[in-house]
Design an enzyme around this catalytic site. Structure first.
Site, PDB file in Angstrom:
ATOM      1  N   ARG A   1       0.184  14.656  12.830  1.00 16.45           N
ATOM      2  CA  ARG A   1       0.470  14.407  11.532  1.00 16.45           C
ATOM      3  C   ARG A   1       0.635  15.661  10.662  1.00 16.45           C
ATOM      4  NH1 ARG A   1      -1.531   8.885   9.470  1.00 16.45           N
ATOM      5  NH2 ARG A   1       0.222   8.782   8.034  1.00 16.45           N
TER       6      ARG A   1
ATOM      7  N   LYS B   1       0.987  -1.271  -0.068  1.00 13.02           N
ATOM      8  CA  LYS B   1      -0.043   0.030  -0.071  1.00 13.02           C
ATOM      9  C   LYS B   1       0.935   1.109   0.024  1.00 13.02           C
ATOM     10  CE  LYS B   1      -1.793   1.586   3.879  1.00 13.02           C
ATOM     11  NZ  LYS B   1      -1.439   3.064   4.373  1.00 13.02           N
ATOM     12  N   ASN B   2       1.763   1.256   0.902  1.00  8.55           N
ATOM     13  CA  ASN B   2       2.657   2.536   1.177  1.00  8.55           C
ATOM     14  C   ASN B   2       3.609   2.709   0.016  1.00  8.55           C
ATOM     15  OD1 ASN B   2       1.024   2.888   3.118  1.00  8.55           O
ATOM     16  ND2 ASN B   2       2.564   2.311   4.835  1.00  8.55           N
TER      17      ASN B   2
ATOM     18  N   ASP C   1       4.615   0.774  12.005  1.00 10.76           N
ATOM     19  CA  ASP C   1       3.441   0.250  11.653  1.00 10.76           C
ATOM     20  C   ASP C   1       3.462  -1.361  11.903  1.00 10.76           C
ATOM     21  OD1 ASP C   1       3.605   1.711   8.245  1.00 10.76           O
ATOM     22  OD2 ASP C   1       2.826   2.705  10.328  1.00 10.76           O
TER      23      ASP C   1
ATOM     24  N   ARG D   1      -8.502  -0.385   4.633  1.00  4.63           N
ATOM     25  CA  ARG D   1      -7.790   0.773   4.163  1.00  4.63           C
ATOM     26  C   ARG D   1      -6.333  -0.060   3.531  1.00  4.63           C
ATOM     27  NH1 ARG D   1      -7.151   5.985   7.074  1.00  4.63           N
ATOM     28  NH2 ARG D   1      -5.710   6.214   5.084  1.00  4.63           N
TER      29      ARG D   1
ATOM     30  N   CYS E   1      -5.312  12.772  12.663  1.00  4.97           N
ATOM     31  CA  CYS E   1      -5.948  11.412  12.291  1.00  4.97           C
ATOM     32  C   CYS E   1      -5.891  10.512  13.755  1.00  4.97           C
ATOM     33  CB  CYS E   1      -5.189  10.714  11.454  1.00  4.97           C
ATOM     34  SG  CYS E   1      -3.854   9.729  11.766  1.00  4.97           S
TER      35      CYS E   1
HETATM   36  C1  EPZ Z   1       4.172   6.873   6.170  1.00  7.70           C
HETATM   37  O1  EPZ Z   1       3.464   8.041   6.716  1.00  7.70           O
HETATM   38  C2  EPZ Z   1       3.131   5.789   6.079  1.00  7.70           C
HETATM   39  N1  EPZ Z   1       1.976   6.285   5.185  1.00  7.70           N
HETATM   40  C3  EPZ Z   1       2.567   5.617   7.611  1.00  7.70           C
HETATM   41  O2  EPZ Z   1       1.993   4.181   7.673  1.00  7.70           O
HETATM   42  C4  EPZ Z   1       3.836   5.207   8.428  1.00  7.70           C
HETATM   43  O3  EPZ Z   1       3.442   4.962   9.736  1.00  7.70           O
HETATM   44  C5  EPZ Z   1       4.666   6.546   8.539  1.00  7.70           C
HETATM   45  O4  EPZ Z   1       5.314   6.734   7.070  1.00  7.70           O
HETATM   46  C6  EPZ Z   1       6.170   6.110   9.505  1.00  7.70           C
HETATM   47  O5  EPZ Z   1       6.705   5.176   8.899  1.00  7.70           O
HETATM   48  C7  EPZ Z   1       2.129   5.973   3.767  1.00  7.70           C
HETATM   49  O6  EPZ Z   1       3.257   5.869   3.486  1.00  7.70           O
HETATM   50  C8  EPZ Z   1       0.808   6.375   3.146  1.00  7.70           C
HETATM   51  P1  EPZ Z   1       5.916  10.820   8.325  1.00  7.70           P
HETATM   52  P2  EPZ Z   1       3.888   9.748   6.877  1.00  7.70           P
HETATM   53  O7  EPZ Z   1       5.735  11.824   7.497  1.00  7.70           O
HETATM   54  O8  EPZ Z   1       4.752   9.846   5.622  1.00  7.70           O
HETATM   55  C9  EPZ Z   1       5.861  13.928  11.715  1.00  7.70           C
HETATM   56  C10 EPZ Z   1       0.054   2.865   7.801  1.00  7.70           C
HETATM   57  O9  EPZ Z   1      -0.196   2.461   8.865  1.00  7.70           O
HETATM   58  N2  EPZ Z   1       5.958  14.914  10.630  1.00  7.70           N
HETATM   59  O10 EPZ Z   1       7.248   9.814   8.022  1.00  7.70           O
HETATM   60  O11 EPZ Z   1       2.524  10.620   7.086  1.00  7.70           O
HETATM   61  C11 EPZ Z   1       4.536  13.124  11.955  1.00  7.70           C
HETATM   62  O12 EPZ Z   1       3.831  13.784  12.637  1.00  7.70           O
HETATM   63  C12 EPZ Z   1       0.483   4.384   7.713  1.00  7.70           C
HETATM   64  O13 EPZ Z   1       0.218   2.400   6.826  1.00  7.70           O
HETATM   65  C13 EPZ Z   1       5.879  16.200  10.926  1.00  7.70           C
HETATM   66  O14 EPZ Z   1       6.116  16.616  12.108  1.00  7.70           O
HETATM   67  O15 EPZ Z   1       4.761   9.684   8.002  1.00  7.70           O
HETATM   68  C14 EPZ Z   1       5.037  11.634  12.572  1.00  7.70           C
HETATM   69  O16 EPZ Z   1       5.145  11.825  13.860  1.00  7.70           O
HETATM   70  C15 EPZ Z   1       0.445   4.946   9.086  1.00  7.70           C
HETATM   71  N3  EPZ Z   1       5.992  17.243   9.857  1.00  7.70           N
HETATM   72  C16 EPZ Z   1       6.600  11.555  11.912  1.00  7.70           C
HETATM   73  O17 EPZ Z   1       6.863  12.854  11.311  1.00  7.70           O
HETATM   74  C17 EPZ Z   1       5.877  16.896   8.572  1.00  7.70           C
HETATM   75  O18 EPZ Z   1       6.016  17.519   7.494  1.00  7.70           O
HETATM   76  C18 EPZ Z   1       6.824  10.445  11.052  1.00  7.70           C
HETATM   77  O19 EPZ Z   1       5.803  11.049   9.830  1.00  7.70           O
HETATM   78  C19 EPZ Z   1       5.853  15.449   8.429  1.00  7.70           C
HETATM   79  C20 EPZ Z   1       5.702  14.454   9.239  1.00  7.70           C
END
Ligand code: EPZ
Length: 420
Positions: free
Chosen positions: A121, A22-23, A305, A397, A116
């Site tokens: 996020r 998915k990701n 995850d 999802r 969410c």
């Molecule tokens: C991706 O989400 C994945 N989703 C998530 O999988 C996964 O948990 C996550 O990466 C971490 O590995 C997809 O790929 C579609 P991040 P993403 O930006 O990109 C903070 C699942 O279950 N952050 O790496 O949204 C954020 O709040 C999903 O399949 C900021 O502060 O994750 C978080 O605490 C859930 N500012 C941390 O970084 C930003 O601009 C990691 O988020 C961006 C992120």
């Protein structure tokens, strides 16, 4: 709304095929915005999130046709640059249209995703990176408005290794004028795969998979022809299903390098994990798993995850396990539901202490987010009596036909439609 009903206690045996990731499929589908023409993507999983991407790309003007897990996207006549709130709020990964729309059309209007279940996020790092590439960003009525005549290469340093932020910048910088260096980039396998896909479209990206990525912008890109890699989180979820039921399963389509942290931790608990000559992964669960501590970290650390699923396993551990969630601020929504099934878990900030119990007890429980729902299904497989998991639209999802796959391994599990 549907629910899943599980009569626990069966040992899982047999073979299961892992679906496409998915990701990885999500950013790859958004990458089709970067180039006119017909893009073809294989091994795309049939998931609610993929259906959301299909809707969003169609709203933008792309023409999509699909047969089973094969997608084709005609991206020549994209005419809109707006990702509407009602879609973005159902799937925050929709913000990944920002980079491609800006890069190809110089304009993007994307609803802020909002929080969410697992945390606020924000997307501040995505926006900081795009501004560094020369985009003018403004906020208007809950929407991000981004404009840029032509993006130009920049040296960007992320405060933290954001997966989505890295993906957005890689896609945007592919068509920028000049070279972009991205420091403290995310290193997840999905990043490496996106870079491979973009390079097959004519991009010039080096270093993906490390924390320093170099992107040399090009004038234009050509359509994508690509096959999505197997879903490492689905694979990890099935590994834990075998571990929790003293099972003995084989999985095809698992990439060893994608799950090293999880495999190492599962072996510490006494689970037998071996890659056979035929490339299949064999997983055998012990009579009782040992309790081990984990802390979630960006790749190659233990994947966030897999935290909820691992907690379900530790709920039946022989001792006490300390689980620290360092990536998201509220990813313990599964705890109170597991407690309803007899788990002994206490939370202190972002740390959960899990005292293993003799066995879990079936109960009616409610899914709150994608991986929490997976952990409840896993607990139900191991619990005595019957477990009913409601609100499984969360599960749909990210897992393709999970009840069919588990039934194929001998689980007593069915999907039941509940009157609205
Ligand atoms: C991706 O989400 C994945 N989703 C998530 O999988 C996964 O948990 C996550 O990466 C971490 O590995 C997809 O790929 C579609 P991040 P993403 O930006 O990109 C903070 C699942 O279950 N952050 O790496 O949204 C954020 O709040 C999903 O399949 C900021 O502060 O994750 C978080 O605490 C859930 N500012 C941390 O970084 C930003 O601009 C990691 O988020 C961006 C992120």
């Amino acid at each position: 709304m549907d629910k899943i009903v599980i009569h626990g206690g069966n040992r899982l045996k047999g073979e299961v095929k892992v679906s496409g990731a998915k990701n990885s499929a999500l950013p790859l589908l958004f990458a089709t915005i970067l180039a006119p023409g017909i893009h073809r993507l294989s091994n795309v999983p049939a998931l609610r999130d993929i259906a959301t991407v299909e809707k969003l790309l169609t709203i933008l003007g792309a023409e999509i046709s699909r047969k089973d897990n094969e997608f084709s996207v005609e991206a020549t006549r994209i005419s809109s640059v707006e990702a509407p709130y009602d879609l973005v709020r159902t799937m925050r990964a929709s913000v990944l249209v920002l980079g491609p729309l800006l890069a190809r059309f110089g304009h993007a209007r994307v609803s802020l995703p909002g929080g969410c279940a697992i945390g606020a996020r924000p997307i501040n790092l995505h926006l900081k990176g795009l501004e560094a590439l020369g985009a003018r960003i403004s906020l208007d009525h809950g929407y991000v408005e981004a404009r840029a005549r032509r993006l130009k290469g920049a040296h960007i340093h992320f405060d933290l290794p954001t997966v989505g932020g890295t993906e957005n910048i890689m896609m945007a910088a592919s068509l920028a004028r000049g070279t972009t260096i991205l420091e403290n980039a995310a290193c997840e396998p999905e990043i490496t795969e996106l870079a491979e896909a973009l390079n097959s479209m004519g991009a010039r990206i080096e270093g993906a998979g490390t924390d320093r990525i170099r992107i040399e912008g090009v004038q234009e890109l050509k359509p994508l022809e690509f096959t999505v890699m197997p879903d490492r989180v689905e694979a990890g979820t099935f590994m834990i299903a075998a571990a929790m039921t003293r099972g003995d399963i084989r999985m095809s389509g698992v990439r060893p390098g994608h799950l090293e942290a999880l495999i190492s931790k599962l072996r510490e608990t006494g689970v037998e994990i071996n890659f056979e000559e035929n490339g299949k992964l064999r997983v055998k669960g012990p009579r009782k798993v040992a309790s081990v501590n984990i802390k979630t970290l960006p790749h190659p650390g233990f994947p966030t995850d897999m935290q909820a699923q691992f907690m379900a396993l530790m709920a039946m551990g022989a001792g006490t396990s300390v689980i620290t969630e360092s990536v998201f601020e509220n990813r313990f929504m599964h705890v109170c539901e597991l407690q309803r099934m007899g788990a002994d878990i206490t939370i202190e900030g972002n740390t959960a202490t899990v005292k293993g119990v003799k066995g879990l007890l079936g109960a009616p429980v409610m899914a709150t987010d994608l991986r929490a729902s997976a952990s409840l299904v896993l607990a139900g497989l191991a619990a005595e009596n019957t477990t009913e998991v409601s609100r499984i639209y969360h599960l749909d999802r990210g897992y393709e036909r999970i009840e069919e796959k588990l039934r194929g391994l001998g689980a007593h599990i069915e999907r039941v439609s509940e009157p609205m």
